[in-house]
Design a protein around this motif. Structure first.
Motif, PDB file in Angstrom:
ATOM      1  N   UNK A  15       0.805  -1.233   0.000  1.00  0.00           N
ATOM      2  CA  UNK A  15       0.000   0.000   0.000  1.00  0.00           C
ATOM      3  C   UNK A  15       0.834   1.278   0.000  1.00  0.00           C
ATOM      4  N   UNK A  16       2.045   1.217   0.602  1.00  0.00           N
ATOM      5  CA  UNK A  16       2.869   2.421   0.700  1.00  0.00           C
ATOM      6  C   UNK A  16       4.155   2.337  -0.113  1.00  0.00           C
ATOM      7  N   UNK A  17       4.516   1.134  -0.556  1.00  0.00           N
ATOM      8  CA  UNK A  17       5.772   0.968  -1.279  1.00  0.00           C
ATOM      9  C   UNK A  17       6.977   1.168  -0.396  1.00  0.00           C
ATOM     10  N   UNK A  18       6.860   0.798   0.884  1.00  0.00           N
ATOM     11  CA  UNK A  18       7.940   1.002   1.847  1.00  0.00           C
ATOM     12  C   UNK A  18       8.265  -0.284   2.600  1.00  0.00           C
ATOM     13  N   UNK A  19       9.533  -0.449   2.941  1.00  0.00           N
ATOM     14  CA  UNK A  19      10.002  -1.553   3.779  1.00  0.00           C
ATOM     15  C   UNK A  19      11.085  -1.006   4.692  1.00  0.00           C
ATOM     16  N   UNK A  20      11.504  -1.823   5.675  1.00  0.00           N
ATOM     17  CA  UNK A  20      12.511  -1.404   6.632  1.00  0.00           C
ATOM     18  C   UNK A  20      13.653  -2.410   6.628  1.00  0.00           C
ATOM     19  N   UNK A  21      14.881  -1.920   6.587  1.00  0.00           N
ATOM     20  CA  UNK A  21      16.044  -2.802   6.589  1.00  0.00           C
ATOM     21  C   UNK A  21      16.288  -3.354   7.990  1.00  0.00           C
ATOM     22  N   UNK A  22      17.228  -4.298   8.108  1.00  0.00           N
ATOM     23  CA  UNK A  22      17.550  -4.879   9.415  1.00  0.00           C
ATOM     24  C   UNK A  22      18.080  -3.833  10.388  1.00  0.00           C
ATOM     25  N   UNK A  23      18.619  -2.742   9.848  1.00  0.00           N
ATOM     26  CA  UNK A  23      19.147  -1.673  10.703  1.00  0.00           C
ATOM     27  C   UNK A  23      18.185  -0.508  10.867  1.00  0.00           C
ATOM     28  N   UNK A  24      16.948  -0.693  10.395  1.00  0.00           N
ATOM     29  CA  UNK A  24      15.930   0.334  10.587  1.00  0.00           C
ATOM     30  C   UNK A  24      15.859   1.393   9.508  1.00  0.00           C
ATOM     31  N   UNK A  25      16.598   1.205   8.413  1.00  0.00           N
ATOM     32  CA  UNK A  25      16.566   2.195   7.337  1.00  0.00           C
ATOM     33  C   UNK A  25      15.317   2.022   6.491  1.00  0.00           C
ATOM     34  N   UNK A  26      14.695   3.135   6.118  1.00  0.00           N
ATOM     35  CA  UNK A  26      13.507   3.117   5.274  1.00  0.00           C
ATOM     36  C   UNK A  26      13.908   2.841   3.821  1.00  0.00           C
ATOM     37  N   UNK A  27      13.233   1.853   3.204  1.00  0.00           N
ATOM     38  CA  UNK A  27      13.531   1.470   1.833  1.00  0.00           C
ATOM     39  C   UNK A  27      12.297   1.640   0.962  1.00  0.00           C
ATOM     40  N   UNK A  28      12.523   1.985  -0.291  1.00  0.00           N
ATOM     41  CA  UNK A  28      11.431   2.042  -1.269  1.00  0.00           C
ATOM     42  C   UNK A  28      11.371   0.716  -2.013  1.00  0.00           C
ATOM     43  N   UNK A  29      10.191   0.116  -2.046  1.00  0.00           N
ATOM     44  CA  UNK A  29      10.010  -1.161  -2.732  1.00  0.00           C
ATOM     45  C   UNK A  29       8.786  -1.078  -3.635  1.00  0.00           C
ATOM     46  N   UNK A  30       8.721  -2.004  -4.578  1.00  0.00           N
ATOM     47  CA  UNK A  30       7.533  -2.152  -5.428  1.00  0.00           C
ATOM     48  C   UNK A  30       7.061  -3.592  -5.270  1.00  0.00           C
ATOM     49  N   UNK A  31       5.816  -3.762  -4.876  1.00  0.00           N
ATOM     50  CA  UNK A  31       5.307  -5.101  -4.581  1.00  0.00           C
ATOM     51  C   UNK A  31       4.141  -5.454  -5.498  1.00  0.00           C
TER      52      UNK A  31
END
Length: 240
Positions: A196-212
């Motif tokens: 819904x937002x195109x966002x994910x979080x890395x193992x270190x808490x960094x915000x990532x842009x994704x396409x699902x």
């Protein structure tokens, strides 16, 4: 709209890997192993028939020729050799699909082949050469060489988000030889956010842009059925 896909059909002979029967009700697309990292002719036949029973679409899940390492060890192959190996595997699966009156839906490389193609344009091109023979989309990750090479193909590109793998800060996947269990509810919430937002979080808490375009669950994740059930329930309003 989104699909839920699962890497499956990874048993071999009398050896079992994953609960394909338990997973099928909670997925919409199956990525079926083609014999080079797992599976055998009878397993492929059973998996395709099971997918048909549950109205699940089937794509090929080809690998490097590394059964002992479950396709999770890197190998160096010439482009034409790699293309031939992928065509060989897809062709085997397509025979079983034809027997069931089904069509090949897509191609998604497995394990180290997937990871190598995400970084190396030559490997990605070799896989694309094989997929072009069958005229189907390739499944991979946005923001990588997958999208750069496969996104230009006429047959299309499907971008996936992983519900049971962690992401590094650079957006790449942390792929292990053996998967660990993930909390189903947390994974489901993260999958909804990715869709819904195109966002994910890395193992270190960094915000990532994704396409699902699709969300992946692995059949060899220890609690795969529980995880797939939770992801399916959370994404049900968005399923294609």
């Amino acid at each position: 709209m989104v699909a839920i896909n699962c890497d499956m059909g990874e048993a071999f002979s009398i050896y079992r890997c994953g609960d394909d029967e338990g997973l099928m009700p909670y997925i919409t697309v199956a990525n079926v192993a083609c014999g080079f990292h797992a599976s055998d002719p009878r397993v492929m036949a059973r998996t395709v028939a099971l997918a048909k029973e549950h109205d699940v679409k089937v794509g090929a899940h080809p690998s490097l020729p590394d059964r002992e390492g479950f396709g999770r060890r890197e190998m160096k192959m010439e482009r034409d050799e790699l293309t031939a190996a992928v065509i060989y595997q897809i062709g085997a699966l397509e025979g079983f699909l034809r027997r069931e009156g089904m069509e090949l839906n897509h191609v998604k490389p497995h394990g180290s082949l997937y990871g190598m193609a995400a970084r190396d344009p030559e490997v990605a091109a070799a896989v694309a050469d094989a997929a072009d023979v069958f005229g189907v989309p390739l499944m991979g990750m946005s923001g990588t060489v997958h999208e750069e090479v496969w996104g230009a193909r006429d047959a299309g590109f499907l971008s996936e988000y992983y519900a049971d793998l962690d992401y590094r800060d650079d957006g790449s996947l942390i792929i292990t030889r053996e998967h660990e269990a993930f909390d189903p509810e947390t994974s489901a919430q993260r999958a909804v956010r990715a869709v819904t937002e195109g966002k994910a979080t890395s193992v270190n808490g960094k915000e990532l842009t994704v396409r699902a375009d699709c969300v992946c669950v692995h059949s060899d994740t220890p609690n795969a059925v529980e995880l797939a059930r939770a992801v399916h329930a959370a994404l049900e309003p968005h399923l294609s």
